[in-house]
Motif scaffolding. Sequence first.
Motif, PDB file in Angstrom:
ATOM      1  N   LYS A  61      19.377  19.076 -45.860  1.00 12.65           N
ATOM      2  CA  LYS A  61      19.596  20.376 -45.226  1.00 12.65           C
ATOM      3  C   LYS A  61      18.257  20.987 -44.849  1.00 12.65           C
ATOM      4  N   LYS A  62      18.257  21.766 -43.799  1.00  8.01           N
ATOM      5  CA  LYS A  62      17.046  22.458 -43.359  1.00  8.01           C
ATOM      6  C   LYS A  62      16.751  23.636 -44.287  1.00  8.01           C
ATOM      7  N   LYS A  63      15.506  24.065 -44.296  1.00  4.38           N
ATOM      8  CA  LYS A  63      15.085  25.180 -45.140  1.00  4.38           C
ATOM      9  C   LYS A  63      15.846  26.463 -44.830  1.00  4.38           C
ATOM     10  N   THR A  64      16.412  26.561 -43.644  1.00  2.23           N
ATOM     11  CA  THR A  64      17.161  27.753 -43.246  1.00  2.23           C
ATOM     12  C   THR A  64      18.588  27.761 -43.795  1.00  2.23           C
ATOM     13  N   SER A  65      19.006  26.682 -44.420  1.00  3.80           N
ATOM     14  CA  SER A  65      20.360  26.585 -44.958  1.00  3.80           C
ATOM     15  C   SER A  65      20.554  27.579 -46.105  1.00  3.80           C
ATOM     16  N   PRO A  66      21.582  28.429 -46.030  1.00  2.00           N
ATOM     17  CA  PRO A  66      21.856  29.349 -47.146  1.00  2.00           C
ATOM     18  C   PRO A  66      22.098  28.616 -48.468  1.00  2.00           C
ATOM     19  N   LEU A  67      22.726  27.437 -48.395  1.00  2.00           N
ATOM     20  CA  LEU A  67      22.974  26.640 -49.602  1.00  2.00           C
ATOM     21  C   LEU A  67      21.651  26.236 -50.272  1.00  2.00           C
ATOM     22  N   ILE A  68      20.709  25.791 -49.480  1.00  2.00           N
ATOM     23  CA  ILE A  68      19.404  25.383 -50.007  1.00  2.00           C
ATOM     24  C   ILE A  68      18.643  26.596 -50.543  1.00  2.00           C
ATOM     25  N   GLN A  69      18.714  27.706 -49.841  1.00  2.00           N
ATOM     26  CA  GLN A  69      18.032  28.918 -50.296  1.00  2.00           C
ATOM     27  C   GLN A  69      18.592  29.383 -51.641  1.00  2.00           C
ATOM     28  N   LEU A  70      19.900  29.307 -51.802  1.00  2.00           N
ATOM     29  CA  LEU A  70      20.519  29.682 -53.070  1.00  2.00           C
ATOM     30  C   LEU A  70      20.095  28.724 -54.184  1.00  2.00           C
ATOM     31  N   ALA A  71      20.080  27.439 -53.878  1.00  2.00           N
ATOM     32  CA  ALA A  71      19.648  26.450 -54.869  1.00  2.00           C
ATOM     33  C   ALA A  71      18.212  26.721 -55.299  1.00  2.00           C
ATOM     34  N   ASP A  72      17.346  27.046 -54.342  1.00  2.00           N
ATOM     35  CA  ASP A  72      15.947  27.358 -54.681  1.00  2.00           C
ATOM     36  C   ASP A  72      15.845  28.551 -55.614  1.00  2.00           C
ATOM     37  N   LEU A  73      16.699  29.548 -55.405  1.00  2.00           N
ATOM     38  CA  LEU A  73      16.673  30.736 -56.256  1.00  2.00           C
ATOM     39  C   LEU A  73      16.996  30.397 -57.714  1.00  2.00           C
ATOM     40  N   TYR A  74      17.777  29.347 -57.915  1.00  2.00           N
ATOM     41  CA  TYR A  74      18.127  28.925 -59.267  1.00  2.00           C
ATOM     42  C   TYR A  74      17.190  27.848 -59.807  1.00  2.00           C
ATOM     43  N   LEU A  75      16.934  26.833 -59.013  1.00  2.00           N
ATOM     44  CA  LEU A  75      16.198  25.673 -59.518  1.00  2.00           C
ATOM     45  C   LEU A  75      14.729  25.949 -59.785  1.00  2.00           C
ATOM     46  N   TYR A  76      14.069  26.652 -58.883  1.00  2.00           N
ATOM     47  CA  TYR A  76      12.645  26.899 -59.088  1.00  2.00           C
ATOM     48  C   TYR A  76      12.386  27.629 -60.409  1.00  2.00           C
ATOM     49  N   PRO A  77      13.088  28.719 -60.702  1.00  2.00           N
ATOM     50  CA  PRO A  77      12.838  29.379 -61.993  1.00  2.00           C
ATOM     51  C   PRO A  77      13.121  28.483 -63.201  1.00  2.00           C
ATOM     52  N   ILE A  78      14.151  27.653 -63.113  1.00  2.00           N
ATOM     53  CA  ILE A  78      14.459  26.760 -64.239  1.00  2.00           C
ATOM     54  C   ILE A  78      13.342  25.738 -64.403  1.00  2.00           C
ATOM     55  N   CYS A  79      12.879  25.164 -63.295  1.00  2.00           N
ATOM     56  CA  CYS A  79      11.779  24.195 -63.366  1.00  2.00           C
ATOM     57  C   CYS A  79      10.510  24.867 -63.883  1.00  2.00           C
ATOM     58  N   LYS A  80      10.193  26.022 -63.350  1.00  2.00           N
ATOM     59  CA  LYS A  80       8.963  26.708 -63.754  1.00  2.00           C
ATOM     60  C   LYS A  80       9.020  27.125 -65.227  1.00  2.00           C
ATOM     61  N   HIS A  96      21.075  37.429 -67.559  1.00  2.00           N
ATOM     62  CA  HIS A  96      22.350  37.668 -66.893  1.00  2.00           C
ATOM     63  C   HIS A  96      23.327  36.503 -67.049  1.00  2.00           C
ATOM     64  N   LYS A  97      22.962  35.572 -67.942  1.00  2.00           N
ATOM     65  CA  LYS A  97      23.814  34.420 -68.272  1.00  2.00           C
ATOM     66  C   LYS A  97      24.197  33.624 -67.028  1.00  2.00           C
ATOM     67  N   ARG A  98      23.185  33.286 -66.219  1.00  2.00           N
ATOM     68  CA  ARG A  98      23.411  32.574 -64.967  1.00  2.00           C
ATOM     69  C   ARG A  98      22.885  31.143 -64.988  1.00  2.00           C
ATOM     70  N   THR A  99      22.525  30.629 -66.150  1.00  2.00           N
ATOM     71  CA  THR A  99      22.139  29.220 -66.236  1.00  2.00           C
ATOM     72  C   THR A  99      23.239  28.465 -66.971  1.00  2.00           C
ATOM     73  N   VAL A 100      23.328  27.193 -66.709  1.00  2.00           N
ATOM     74  CA  VAL A 100      24.371  26.391 -67.342  1.00  2.00           C
ATOM     75  C   VAL A 100      24.223  26.426 -68.865  1.00  2.00           C
ATOM     76  N   ASP A 101      22.986  26.470 -69.361  1.00  2.00           N
ATOM     77  CA  ASP A 101      22.772  26.494 -70.804  1.00  2.00           C
ATOM     78  C   ASP A 101      23.379  27.740 -71.447  1.00  2.00           C
ATOM     79  N   CYS A 102      23.444  28.829 -70.712  1.00  2.00           N
ATOM     80  CA  CYS A 102      24.034  30.066 -71.233  1.00  2.00           C
ATOM     81  C   CYS A 102      25.553  30.025 -71.239  1.00  2.00           C
TER      82      CYS A 102
END
Length: 141
Positions: A61-80, A96-102
Amino acid sequence: MDGRKLKIFVEESDKKSDNKIRGYFGEMRQGGMPFDATASGKYAPLGVSELSATLYDLKFKKKTSPLIQLADLYLYPICKSAYDPNYRAFLALKDHKRTVDCKLPSEAIAKLGVKYSCFDWKNTKGEDFSSPSPASITETS
């Protein structure tokens, strides 16, 4: 996985990186997970035939994809959080209990949660960071 199929979406990058991802996907479909079976056994990884049947498709998917943008909002913080456990975006997701571990019971996190063991637990300054324990991840749940 009860006959379920997994379609993977990846953010487009340069051709060399995209081809590496395609190759990695193909290798996993043919040969299974590239991890040491003994070391990863506690996570109950899928066998070669199960993984091959589960990995259904790979789409870029291109960087403009809303799906990819949403994934980045979740994955980057988890990785970092692997090397900066106090990263504000990760703490907000956790609070806010938004990770799978929660969402998982503590006894299921090792098998079904984020695999922090995939990270190298050294940051660029050489400081050693311990793997987040299930308790530290769910303590705000």
